[in-house]
Structures are given as structure tokens and as C-alpha cells.
Design a protein around this motif. Structure first.
Motif, PDB file in Angstrom:
ATOM      1  N   LEU A  21       0.837  -1.203   0.000  1.00  0.00           N
ATOM      2  CA  LEU A  21       0.000   0.000   0.000  1.00  0.00           C
ATOM      3  C   LEU A  21       0.870   1.251   0.000  1.00  0.00           C
ATOM      4  O   LEU A  21       0.440   2.322  -0.387  1.00  0.00           O
ATOM      5  CB  LEU A  21      -0.926   0.004   1.214  1.00  0.00           C
ATOM      6  CG  LEU A  21      -2.127  -0.936   1.101  1.00  0.00           C
ATOM      7  CD1 LEU A  21      -2.866  -1.011   2.419  1.00  0.00           C
ATOM      8  CD2 LEU A  21      -3.066  -0.476  -0.001  1.00  0.00           C
ATOM      9  N   ASN A  22       2.080   1.094   0.476  1.00  0.00           N
ATOM     10  CA  ASN A  22       3.036   2.191   0.456  1.00  0.00           C
ATOM     11  C   ASN A  22       4.006   1.920  -0.681  1.00  0.00           C
ATOM     12  O   ASN A  22       4.938   1.149  -0.527  1.00  0.00           O
ATOM     13  CB  ASN A  22       3.775   2.241   1.794  1.00  0.00           C
ATOM     14  CG  ASN A  22       4.485   3.558   1.974  1.00  0.00           C
ATOM     15  OD1 ASN A  22       4.197   4.534   1.281  1.00  0.00           O
ATOM     16  ND2 ASN A  22       5.405   3.590   2.910  1.00  0.00           N
ATOM     17  N   PRO A  23       3.781   2.499  -1.869  1.00  0.00           N
ATOM     18  CA  PRO A  23       4.592   2.112  -3.019  1.00  0.00           C
ATOM     19  C   PRO A  23       6.066   2.414  -2.779  1.00  0.00           C
ATOM     20  O   PRO A  23       6.394   3.478  -2.267  1.00  0.00           O
ATOM     21  CB  PRO A  23       4.026   2.972  -4.153  1.00  0.00           C
ATOM     22  CG  PRO A  23       3.224   4.039  -3.499  1.00  0.00           C
ATOM     23  CD  PRO A  23       2.791   3.522  -2.180  1.00  0.00           C
ATOM     24  N   PRO A  24       6.950   1.470  -3.119  1.00  0.00           N
ATOM     25  CA  PRO A  24       8.380   1.684  -2.879  1.00  0.00           C
ATOM     26  C   PRO A  24       8.911   2.800  -3.770  1.00  0.00           C
ATOM     27  O   PRO A  24       8.384   3.052  -4.848  1.00  0.00           O
ATOM     28  CB  PRO A  24       9.014   0.339  -3.265  1.00  0.00           C
ATOM     29  CG  PRO A  24       8.053  -0.268  -4.222  1.00  0.00           C
ATOM     30  CD  PRO A  24       6.688   0.202  -3.799  1.00  0.00           C
ATOM     31  N   PHE A  25       9.912   3.488  -3.278  1.00  0.00           N
ATOM     32  CA  PHE A  25      10.523   4.566  -4.052  1.00  0.00           C
ATOM     33  C   PHE A  25      11.489   3.959  -5.049  1.00  0.00           C
ATOM     34  O   PHE A  25      12.529   3.438  -4.686  1.00  0.00           O
ATOM     35  CB  PHE A  25      11.264   5.510  -3.103  1.00  0.00           C
ATOM     36  CG  PHE A  25      11.826   6.713  -3.784  1.00  0.00           C
ATOM     37  CD1 PHE A  25      11.010   7.814  -4.040  1.00  0.00           C
ATOM     38  CD2 PHE A  25      13.147   6.756  -4.179  1.00  0.00           C
ATOM     39  CE1 PHE A  25      11.515   8.933  -4.681  1.00  0.00           C
ATOM     40  CE2 PHE A  25      13.653   7.877  -4.819  1.00  0.00           C
ATOM     41  CZ  PHE A  25      12.831   8.960  -5.074  1.00  0.00           C
ATOM     42  N   LYS A  26      11.100   3.965  -6.333  1.00  0.00           N
ATOM     43  CA  LYS A  26      12.006   3.493  -7.358  1.00  0.00           C
ATOM     44  C   LYS A  26      11.688   4.181  -8.675  1.00  0.00           C
ATOM     45  O   LYS A  26      10.830   5.076  -8.699  1.00  0.00           O
ATOM     46  CB  LYS A  26      11.969   1.984  -7.496  1.00  0.00           C
ATOM     47  CG  LYS A  26      10.596   1.376  -7.705  1.00  0.00           C
ATOM     48  CD  LYS A  26      10.727  -0.112  -7.433  1.00  0.00           C
ATOM     49  CE  LYS A  26       9.797  -0.946  -8.264  1.00  0.00           C
ATOM     50  NZ  LYS A  26       9.938  -2.359  -7.936  1.00  0.00           N
ATOM     51  N   ALA A  27      12.371   3.786  -9.739  1.00  0.00           N
ATOM     52  CA  ALA A  27      12.248   4.525 -11.000  1.00  0.00           C
ATOM     53  C   ALA A  27      10.788   4.666 -11.425  1.00  0.00           C
ATOM     54  O   ALA A  27      10.357   5.748 -11.824  1.00  0.00           O
ATOM     55  CB  ALA A  27      13.054   3.834 -12.090  1.00  0.00           C
ATOM     56  N   THR A  28      10.021   3.576 -11.302  1.00  0.00           N
ATOM     57  CA  THR A  28       8.657   3.643 -11.822  1.00  0.00           C
ATOM     58  C   THR A  28       7.725   4.450 -10.936  1.00  0.00           C
ATOM     59  O   THR A  28       6.621   4.777 -11.331  1.00  0.00           O
ATOM     60  CB  THR A  28       8.065   2.224 -11.971  1.00  0.00           C
ATOM     61  OG1 THR A  28       8.214   1.560 -10.722  1.00  0.00           O
ATOM     62  CG2 THR A  28       8.750   1.460 -13.063  1.00  0.00           C
TER      63      THR A  28
ATOM     64  N   PHE B  22      -1.932   5.356 -14.305  1.00  0.00           N
ATOM     65  CA  PHE B  22      -0.797   5.805 -15.121  1.00  0.00           C
ATOM     66  C   PHE B  22       0.196   4.669 -15.312  1.00  0.00           C
ATOM     67  O   PHE B  22       0.641   4.384 -16.419  1.00  0.00           O
ATOM     68  CB  PHE B  22      -0.069   6.980 -14.448  1.00  0.00           C
ATOM     69  CG  PHE B  22      -0.887   8.235 -14.326  1.00  0.00           C
ATOM     70  CD1 PHE B  22      -2.000   8.447 -15.129  1.00  0.00           C
ATOM     71  CD2 PHE B  22      -0.549   9.207 -13.410  1.00  0.00           C
ATOM     72  CE1 PHE B  22      -2.759   9.604 -15.014  1.00  0.00           C
ATOM     73  CE2 PHE B  22      -1.298  10.370 -13.283  1.00  0.00           C
ATOM     74  CZ  PHE B  22      -2.401  10.560 -14.093  1.00  0.00           C
ATOM     75  N   ALA B  23       0.553   4.037 -14.196  1.00  0.00           N
ATOM     76  CA  ALA B  23       1.573   2.992 -14.251  1.00  0.00           C
ATOM     77  C   ALA B  23       1.108   1.843 -15.144  1.00  0.00           C
ATOM     78  O   ALA B  23       1.874   1.310 -15.954  1.00  0.00           O
ATOM     79  CB  ALA B  23       1.880   2.487 -12.842  1.00  0.00           C
ATOM     80  N   ASP B  24      -0.156   1.497 -15.010  1.00  0.00           N
ATOM     81  CA  ASP B  24      -0.698   0.394 -15.794  1.00  0.00           C
ATOM     82  C   ASP B  24      -0.715   0.765 -17.281  1.00  0.00           C
ATOM     83  O   ASP B  24      -0.292  -0.027 -18.138  1.00  0.00           O
ATOM     84  CB  ASP B  24      -2.114   0.094 -15.301  1.00  0.00           C
ATOM     85  CG  ASP B  24      -2.583  -1.288 -15.700  1.00  0.00           C
ATOM     86  OD1 ASP B  24      -1.749  -2.043 -16.246  1.00  0.00           O
ATOM     87  OD2 ASP B  24      -3.760  -1.605 -15.484  1.00  0.00           O
ATOM     88  N   ALA B  25      -1.159   1.985 -17.576  1.00  0.00           N
ATOM     89  CA  ALA B  25      -1.262   2.406 -18.974  1.00  0.00           C
ATOM     90  C   ALA B  25       0.105   2.491 -19.628  1.00  0.00           C
ATOM     91  O   ALA B  25       0.254   2.251 -20.825  1.00  0.00           O
ATOM     92  CB  ALA B  25      -1.976   3.753 -19.058  1.00  0.00           C
ATOM     93  N   LEU B  26       1.140   2.823 -18.853  1.00  0.00           N
ATOM     94  CA  LEU B  26       2.489   2.941 -19.412  1.00  0.00           C
ATOM     95  C   LEU B  26       3.265   1.646 -19.267  1.00  0.00           C
ATOM     96  O   LEU B  26       4.473   1.604 -19.521  1.00  0.00           O
ATOM     97  CB  LEU B  26       3.246   4.070 -18.712  1.00  0.00           C
ATOM     98  CG  LEU B  26       2.670   5.464 -18.921  1.00  0.00           C
ATOM     99  CD1 LEU B  26       3.429   6.482 -18.065  1.00  0.00           C
ATOM    100  CD2 LEU B  26       2.744   5.857 -20.388  1.00  0.00           C
ATOM    101  N   ASP B  27       2.575   0.586 -18.838  1.00  0.00           N
ATOM    102  CA  ASP B  27       3.220  -0.716 -18.691  1.00  0.00           C
ATOM    103  C   ASP B  27       4.348  -0.719 -17.678  1.00  0.00           C
ATOM    104  O   ASP B  27       5.363  -1.379 -17.864  1.00  0.00           O
ATOM    105  CB  ASP B  27       3.749  -1.194 -20.055  1.00  0.00           C
ATOM    106  CG  ASP B  27       3.036  -2.472 -20.457  1.00  0.00           C
ATOM    107  OD1 ASP B  27       2.406  -3.068 -19.568  1.00  0.00           O
ATOM    108  OD2 ASP B  27       3.118  -2.860 -21.632  1.00  0.00           O
TER     109      ASP B  27
END
Lengths: 158, 180, 662
Positions: free
Chosen positions: A95-102, C374-379
Motif C-alpha cells: 500500500l506504500n509504493p516503494p521509491f524506485k524509478a517507476t 498511469f503505471a498500468d497504462a504505461l506498462d
């Protein structure tokens, strides 16, 4: 069939009273239980969408609560427990997204937004100050006059 | 330059709208498995009651040939719908199918298989809290994994295997893996 | 038959809305008074027809006419009458009908109360309003007709989700929609002003009361939803950062910013194009919420039936309304005259800083809510954005805002004296620091969360800063004798601000305390067992089965003692509804000044050893509700200010009526 599908997807279809974490699941040691609860709060219940496993009474959430507690009892660190779950369910479970490129945009975006907002405001001040300097002091007095007019009008209007 | 700033809102909205158009074609509940191209998790599941002692499911059983691992349970409604398809696939003799009786009383699982037919070569019991299913990253039943000859997970199918899904998705993957 | 009347009334409303969206606008462009005058009766007729449709559906629910598909799917004869009526908007089609009814109501209200509005502005605003109506009426008629028949009619209906059979949630949607749709007024006025090419203080005075009314309703709606979650979901949580909650929070943030920037337009004739943009954004975010909830692009606990077809339609509507408005904005906004000048350190400057922070806050919530998409749409893979993200990004952004909130109202317009203001707030600074320190000590230093002391200090700071501003206004310390008279003579808007800001301070204190020091005990109890939570001893005195109109329940009786004295006897229930068969928990809550005593009874232990009970002490939760209520009261007081009386203000001398200009 259509009726059934509509009904199945009816409003609040998935919100259930969240009576998670039965006493029987809890660890005897309060310190360990507290750690497990804190970790569980950050793990998404995969079948109920935006609830944590601690707040959900779905079966899978219950299984994961038990397994998280097993790992903790076995001596895993918090990071090891989280890695254990992520290795199986991916970042989606966090639930707390990790800090990374994406997720860079997600984490940095708000602060960039704020700085850009401040910068724009700053520029506007600068531009206005420059304009005020070139045609001073007339605009100020006109402005005052307009305000005065408005004030007088206000008083008279009632 | 100043005018461009006023175009910003419409530009931002345009980008958002593009994402929304894309979003309408995506299913947010469709969670891909992170175990694809990873070896099958360590497991050694007991057989269901009333079945041969060596008919449980272990990691080593999945090496040497292409196989399917199907997650099911006697409580699972969609599995009833899927089961005839699995029985039919078994009749084709193309691939060996193994089952994991998930979150179930193994006795109930055995009874359910007697009633609905048994397409599985091996069936392992994974009673609550379903540790092996969690190792597989299972989120619900039915789910079906395709495992290659080296015992590596190659594909995960969520939901019932339908004849269409078998023809269009699963069978081609199995054929390709057989070639390797 | 009545359902068909409802359906027909909707079609008539559509026809009227089409006329209303074209004729007055054309009239305003041509300067034709007769054409412009169409707007008034048209808006009334539209409201009448939509009202008839709404009444028809309500009737179908009240008499349980299961030959109407919508009623069959969402109602049941066993339901109490209250929930038959509120069930009208407990589903997608009915809630849209409520939406459009409120939209038509606001249009009619402009006609009824806006007699002093310049005819051109009024005609244009009502036309814009009608365009939005056309979009939503088409949406209802083409994709979500609530009057669809079902043949043969079933013997009984499928029932309403029991979670919705609750007073808190029954009235949550109407308030939310009054808020969302209320912002359409600011939007329509903003677009009308863009078409006219003029925004001035008088414009802001017309827009402010509508925006304020919408803000009050939206605040009520959000709080009702939170309150419901607090007592119904059974563990004392009240905000989950769920996409649907965010969908209502984003317009609230933008609307709050709009409320403040409109003040600057009114008082100082500045921030005009920004205010127009905010008006568009606020309503746009309301529409976006509708899209997110009903299209299925985002997963949420409480999504409506998601249907891509509907999603496509709303997206189209969103694109036309918001995209079109932004286009118009890009073309017309640059020519809006730049207004009054001010220094960064000034009342306007503080309001602008507030706006930047509010907008950033809304942007953050938007980003967090949409990032999975966003993440899903940009794969980039599936990600989840949950409460931890929002808590760690959104809340810090609000800290400078609250800090500035205490200072801003004390600054003078145009050019303020920050050191002077700060020296006047010396006592507030000292007391806030003292409260923070005391909090730290009382919670046992690092035994409690580190941010708790900050939160309590911040609440104190805002509360004292607000009081200081009020005291200064009435010269409480310089001439206390006349202070009361001055306070009574203060404009209601000033009272409103003081109340709203003080309410927020109290809310922050409640929020901090309840998040930081909630005490929870979960265990299996037999009758006679006693468990102590935060000094309250809960004794399970009895457990019995009770029957309600459409449910069976297990009712536990707890005797709660504090210091040996009986404090309260509470009876939480666990209900199982018959149709649809779903469990709900009814927590028993007793509020005290310092917090809520909160008890929940769960399932019987399978081993026959008693019942699972959850006992809580939720500190300062009543402060949260009280704070929110004070904010709403502040809004109402401000709305009653005679300067805000709708239509009262007239345009400043020297400016011609818009119609004559064209």
C-alpha cells in the motif's frame, strides 16, 4: 444473466464490515503482534482492493495475516517479511509504493508541483513589481480610488 | 510565452484524458504474476485422503515435462464450471494436469473430485492458511499455472479455463514449451 | 404508468434543457432581452420536469413497484420506509437522477434568487448550466434509465446492501451531490465571465455564496461519510484514502481554494484568471469523481456497477465540459485585466500561498489516486497507492498551510508587516510550543508517535492565532468594555472565518489524538469477563439474540465502569440481514469530552468459549466531529452575511450592464 451481473456489481459490493484479526490469530508477544499489525497495515488485501489485510475479513487476507505472523515468529526482520510477500505478489501488494524509478513521479511529483507553484507566484510578483515601478504611482491611486468607490457604494447600497 | 501558460490546463487535461481512454480498456483487477519465469516454489503437499500415498504434489514432480498446475477447492463455484474443460483436456493427453486443493478440508476435496471427475495426475492438499498457494502468489480459485520441463513457471491463467482460453492461449504456450 | 410519466418527464426536461442552453446564450450575444429572458422560465420548467421524474422513481420505491427493474434490483418490501426512500439514490441510475435533480434545483435557484444579476451574465450562466444538464440527461436516458421495466415483475426485490441501510450513509450522497453540483454554479458563472471577458469584484460576490453553499454541503457530505465509516465498519477508522473518498476530497480542496481566492477578487480585484481557473477545476474534479466511481478505471472498495459503456460516455462528457472550458480559458483568460497589486507579504499573498498549497494538495491526491492507472497504462506494472503514501506526502504539505493560516488573517491587505504580526503572536508561539512539549511528555516521549506533539502544537497554534485575530478585530485587550458590541457588529463573514478556522484547529487536534493514541483490545470474552481499556472496565453482562425488521442480530450488553462507578451500559450488535444476506456490525459508542468509548461484538468463538469482542478508546474523536461541525457552522454564518445575500450586490458604478455592451 444481465440482471445477475448487475446485481453482483451492485453498489458497495465489496465493502464489508472489517472485523479482521481474530484473537486466535494474534501473537502472544505484544511487541511481535504490534510489529505484525504494523506490517499488515501496509499490505494490500488482494481480493478486496483498497483495504489492508489487517482490515479485511477476506479468507486470503486472513491467510496472509497468519503467514506474516509465522514469519515474524520465525525471526524474520520487517524487511524480510515484506520481501517474502512482494516476492510472491509483486509491488502491487504494497500500500506504500516503494521509491524506485517507476514511482519517481508519484513521490517527487507533489513537491515539484509545489516548487513550480511557488516559482510561478514568484515570477508574477516580480513582473507586477516591475510594472508598478515603471508607471508608479498612478496605478496605485487609481486602485485606491476604485476601492474607495466600491466601499462607498457598499455603504450606500444598504 | 505568457499565452502558453494559459494553455497548460488544457494540455494537462488532454494528457489525463488519453490516460482515461487507455484506462477504459484496462482491467485494474488483472494482476500479473511476478512468478513468471521463476522456478516452481518448494512444496511437498500431502495427497488427498483415500488416494495413493505417493499421489501428493512436490516440486520435483513438475520437472521433466510440461505440466499444468490448477488451483481449486470444493468451496469454489467457478471451479465447477471449469472442471469439465479440465476433464476434456485430460482426455486429449497433451499435457499432465496437477491440482492443488486450496483452503479446503482435504476430505471435502476428495469427495468433490469423485463427484466432478478427476483430471489430475497428482493432487496436493493445501489446507488453510494455504502456504503453498501463497508461495504461488495465488489470489483466488481457479487459477492455472503452466510449468515447463525445467520446472519453471511460464504462464498464469486467472479464472476458469474455458475452451476458448485453452485453444487460443494455453495450448499454443504448451506446444511452444514442448518444442524446447 | 407512473414510471412512464417519469421517463417522459426526463425527455421533456431534456428538450427544455436544450432550449435553455441555446436561446439565452444566443440572446446574450445578440443583446436580445426577450431571448435572454427564456432562461428564467426554462430553468424553472427543467426543475419541474426533473422533479416529476424524481418523484416518480421515489413513488416506485415507496410502493415497491418491482416491475421497475431498478426497484427490483435495489429494494425489498421488508425494508423500513426510510430506507425505501433513501434507496432511490443507493444505486447508479437513481443517484444520477438525484444528481440531475440537484443540478436543476440550482438552476432554478439562480432564477429565483438572482433577480439583481445583470441579465447577460445570468442568461449565459443559465445556458452553461443547461448544457451540463443536457449532458447528464442524455447520459441517463441513453445508458442508465432508472425507469426500465422488468417483465415479469418478480415477487420481491433483491434488497439494498445493508451497509447502506443506515442514517449516516442514507444522507451522505445527497449532501455530496449538493456539494459537487453546487460547484457547477461557480463553473457556470466562470464560463459566462470568460465569454463576457470580464471578471470584477461584483462577479466574485455573486459567485461566493454559491461556492460557499456548495462547500458547506460537500463538507457535510464528507463528514457524514467519515462518521458512518467510523461507527459502521467496526474498528474506529474514519478515513481510508480510498479512491472514492479522494474523489470527494479533491473538489473539496479545490473548492476551499476557490472560496479563498474569490475573496481576493472581491476585495482587491486581483487573482482573477486564477480564480476562474479554480472554478473550472473544482467542478471538473467533481465530474472526474463521477467518472472514476462509475467507469471502473480505478478499483475501490465502493465502486458503482462499472460499465465501460458508461465510462466512455462520462469521459466524453468530461472532455466536452472540462476540455472545452480549458480551451475557452486559454483563449480568453489572457485578456482578463490584471487587477490590484500586492506584496508577497500581505493578506493577498497569504491567501495566494494558501491557494498554492491547496492546489498542490489536490494535485497530490489526484496523482496518488490516478497513479495506478498511469503505471498500468504505461506498462510500468501494477502499483498500489494506499494510506501510507497520502499520510507521508499530503499531510506534510498541509503543515505550512496551517502555519500560514494563523498568520494570514492578521496581515494587512496589499502590504503586511510579518515581524509585527509574529510579535503579536508571541504568546501563541509560546503556548503552542508548551502544548507540544507537554504532549511529548504526557505520551511518554518516544513511546508515542513522533508527530503527535507536532500535530497538537499545530492545532494550538491555529486555534490561538485565530482567536488572536478575532481579539484584535474587536480590540478585546485595548478596550474590553466595547469588545462585545464590536463583536456583534462584525460582519458575519468575519465570524464565519473565525469559526471555520477554529473548527479546523479543533479537528486537527482530534485527528492527531485519535490517530496517535487509540487504544484497542481484541479478545474472546465470556459473559462475566472484564477487560480494561484506557481506564474503562468493560464487563460483558449478557449476550442475546434480537430480531429487527429485516435482520437477526447478536446483541452484547457491556457494563462499562470507570473508577468503580458504572459509566454506561452499551449494547453493540452484530446483524445478519436477510436480503441480501450480509453481516453488519453496529458499534456501541459513548462519547466523552476526552474521547469515545467504543465497543464491538463479533462472532461466537467456534470452540464455544465466548464471543470475540473489540473494545476501544478513541481519544478526542468527538473533537473531530465537533471541529467539522464548527467549520460548517462558520460557513453557514458567513453565508448569512448580508453582503453575500444572493443577488444583493450590484455592479460597481461606471460599468455598463453586459447586455448593453454587446
Amino acid at each position: 444473466m444481465r440482471l445477475l451481473a448487475l446485481f453482483a456489481a451492485a453498489w458497495l459490493g465489496l465493502a464489508m464490515p472489517a472485523l479482521a484479526a481474530e484473537p486466535s490469530e494474534m501473537l502472544k508477544d505484544p511487541a511481535l503482534e504490534k510489529r505484525a499489525h504494523a506490517l499488515g497495515k501496509d499490505l494490500r488485501c488482494l481480493v478486496c482492493q483498497s483495504e489492508s489485510i489487517e482490515d479485511s475479513n477476506a479468507d486470503l487476507a486472513r491467510d496472509l495475516r497468519i503467514i506474516v505472523r509465522e514469519r515474524i515468529s520465525a525471526g524474520d526482520s520487517d524487511d524480510q517479511v515484506m520481501k517474502f510477500v512482494v516476492d510472491r505478489y509483486g509491488d502491487y501488494v504494497l500500500l506504500n509504493p516503494p521509491f524506485k524509478a517507476t514511482t519517481l513521479v508519484l513521490w517527487v511529483g507533489p513537491f515539484v508541483l509545489f516548487v513550480v507553484g511557488l516559482a510561478v507566484v514568484w515570477r508574477v510578483y516580480g513582473r507586477r513589481a516591475a510594472r508598478a515601478a515603471t508607471i508608479a504611482p498612478a496605478p496605485l491611486s487609481a486602485d485606491e480610488k476604485r476601492r474607495l468607490d466600491a466601499l462607498l457604494k457598499d455603504g450606500a447600497g444598504k | 510565452m505568457r499565452r502558453l501558460v494559459y494553455l497548460l490546463p488544457v494540455a494537462v487535461f488532454g494528457v489525463l484524458a488519453l490516460f482515461f481512454v487507455r484506462g477504459l480498456t484496462l482491467n485494474p483487477r488483472d494482476i500479473p504474476s511476478v512468478l513468471i519465469d521463476k522456478p516452481v516454489p518448494e512444496m511437498n503437499l500431502a495427497p488427498l485422503p483415500g488416494r495413493p500415498a505417493d499421489s501428493g504434489l512436490a516440486t520435483a514432480d513438475l520437472k521433466g515435462r510440461v505440466s499444468m498446475v490448477n488451483i481449486f477447492g470444493s468451496w469454489c463455484i467457478a471451479c465447477v464450471q471449469e472442471h469439465p474443460v479440465l476433464n476434456w483436456i485430460k482426455g486429449q493427453g497433451i499435457v499432465s494436469i496437477h491440482g492443488i486443493d486450496w483452503r479446503d478440508d482435504p476430505a471435502e476435496g476428495a469427495k468433490w473430485l469423485r463427484r466432478n471427475g478427476d483430471p489430475y495426475e497428482r493432487v496436493g492438499a493445501d489446507p488453510p492458511p494455504g502456504r503453498t498457494a501463497v508461495d504461488f502468489g495465488v489470489t483466488g480459485a481457479p487459477e492455472t499455472f503452466i510449468v515447463d520441463k525445467q520446472g519453471v513457471i511460464r504462464y498464469k491463467h486467472i479464472g476458469p479455463v474455458t475452451p476458448e482460453a485453452w485453444e487460443k492461449i494455453l495450448l499454443p504456450i504448451i506446444r511452444e514449451l514442448e518444442q524446447k | 404508468m407512473i414510471a412512464e410519466i417519469g421517463h417522459f418527464a426526463l425527455i421533456l426536461a431534456l428538450a427544455v434543457a436544450v432550449v435553455q442552453s441555446l436561446v439565452p446564450l444566443a440572446g446574450a450575444q445578440r443583446g436580445d432581452a426577450a431571448w435572454m429572458a427564456v432562461a428564467g422560465p426554462a430553468s424553472m420548467a427543467q426543475f419541474l420536469f426533473v422533479g416529476v421524474a424524481f418523484a416518480a422513481l421515489t413513488h416506485a420505491y415507496m410502493v415497491s413497484d418491482f416491475s421497475v427493474l431498478n426497484v427490483a434490483q435495489n429494494s425489498h418490501t421488508d425494508k423500513p420506509m426510510l430506507y425505501k426512500v433513501t434507496g432511490v439514490w443507493g444505486n447508479h441510475e437513481g443517484s444520477l437522477l438525484l444528481w440531475i435533480t440537484i443540478l436543476a434545483l440550482f438552476g432554478a435557484a439562480v432564477t429565483a434568487f438572482g433577480r439583481n444579476l445583470p441579465p447577460g451574465l445570468k442568461a449565459r450562466a443559465l445556458s452553461i448550466q443547461a448544457m451540463v444538464s443536457v449532458g447528464f440527461l442524455l447520459f441517463i436516458l441513453l445508458t442508465s434509465n432508472p425507469f426500465e421495466r422488468l417483465d415479469p415483475a418478480p415477487f420481491n426485490g433483491q434488497g439494498l446492501n445493508p451497509l447502506l441501510q443506515d442514517p449516516g450513509l442514507a444522507f451522505h450522497p445527497p449532501f455530496l451531490y449538493l456539494g459537487y453540483v453546487g460547484f457547477s454554479m461557480a463553473f457556470s458563472f466562470a464560463i459566462a465571465a470568460l465569454i463576457e471577458g470580464r471578471v470584477d469584484p461584483a462577479w466574485a460576490r455573486w459567485v461566493r455564496p454559491w461556492t460557499l453553499a456548495a462547500w458547506i454541503f460537500l463538507t457535510c457530505g464528507i463528514v457524514l461519510g467519515s462518521w458512518w465509516a467510523y461507527y459502521e465498519l467496526g474498528w474506529g477508522g474514519w478515513w481510508y484514502w480510498d479512491p472514492v473518498e479522494n474523489a470527494s476530497f479533491m473538489p473539496w480542496l479545490a473548492g476551499t481554494a476557490l472560496l479563498h481566492s474569490a475573496v481576493v477578487v472581491e476585495k482587491r480585484d486581483a487573482l482573477k484568471s486564477w480564480t476562474i481557473l479554480l472554478a473550472i477545476v473544482t467542478f471538473g474534479l467533481s465530474l472526474l469523481g463521477t467518472f472514476l466511481v462509475r467507469s471502473g478505471v480505478i478499483t475501490s472498495v465502493h465502486a458503482f456497477a462499472s460499465d465501460p459503456g458508461r465510462g466512455v460516455f462520462i469521459l466524453g462528457l468530461l472532455t466536452v465540459v472540462v476540455g472545452g472550458s480549458f480551451m475557452l480559458y486559454a483563449v480568453r483568460a489572457p485578456s482578463l485585466k490584471v487587477g490590484g497589486l500586492f506584496a508577497p507579504i500581505s493578506r493577498e499573498g497569504a491567501l495566494l500561498l494558501n491557494n498554492v498549497l491547496m492546489a498542490t494538495g489536490a494535485g497530490t491526491v489526484l496523482l496518488g489516486t490516478l497513479y495506478p492507472l498511469f503505471a498500468d497504462a504505461l506498462d510500468l506494472g501494477k502499483v498500489s497507492v494506499g494510506p501510507p503514501f497520502f499520510n507521508s506526502v499530503f499531510l506534510p504539505l498541509m503543515v505550512p498551510m496551517v502555519l500560514a493560516m494563523a498568520i494570514g488573517p492578521l496581515l494587512a491587505w496589499k502590504r503586511g508587516d510579518l515581524p509585527g504580526v509574529l510579535s503579536r503572536l508571541k504568546l501563541a508561539v509560546a503556548l503552542s510550543a508548551a502544548v507540544a512539549a507537554a504532549t511529548w511528555v504526557l505520551q511518554g516521549g518516544s513511546a508515542g508517535p513522533w508527530w503527535a506533539a507536532g500535530g497538537m502544537g499545530l492545532a494550538t497554534w491555529l486555534f490561538l492565532g485565530t482567536l488572536a485575530e478575532f481579539a484584535e478585530r474587536v480590540r478585546l485587550f485595548r478596550s474590553p468594555a466595547q469588545a462585545l458590541g464590536r463583536a456583534l457588529a462584525l460582519p458575519r463573514a468575519a465570524w464565519g472565518m473565525t469559526l471555520a478556522h477554529a473548527g479546523l484547529a479543533i479537528f486537527i487536534a482530534g485527528m492527531t489524538a485519535s490517530s496517535a493514541w487509540k487504544e484497542e483490545k481484541v479478545q474472546t470474552m465470556k459473559v462475566g469477563d472484564t477487560v480494561e481499556v484506557s481506564g474503562y472496565a468493560f464487563t460483558l453482562a449478557a449476550v442475546r439474540d434480537v430480531e429487527g425488521p429485516n435482520y437477526l442480530a447478536t446483541e452484547g450488553t457491556f457494563e462499562v465502569r470507570t473508577g468503580g462507578e458504572l459509566f454506561a451500559t452499551v449494547t453493540p450488535e452484530k446483524r445478519t440481514y436477510r436480503q441480501p444476506p450480509r453481516p453488519t456490525t453496529e458499534a456501541a459508542i459513548v462519547g466523552t469530552f476526552l474521547g469515545d468509548v467504543y465497543a464491538v461484538i463479533g462472532d461466537a468463538d467456534p470452540q464455544g468459549g465466548g464471543w470475540v469482542t473489540r473494545l476501544y478508546f478513541n481519544p478526542l474523536v468527538p473533537w473531530m466531529w465537533a471541529g467539522a461541525l464548527i467549520m460548517v457552522v462558520g460557513g453557514v454564518v458567513s453565508l448569512s452575511d448580508r453582503r453575500h445575500r444572493v443577488g444583493a450586490p450590484t455592479r460597481a458604478r461606471g460599468s455598463r450592464p453586459a447586455a448593453a455592451k454587446a
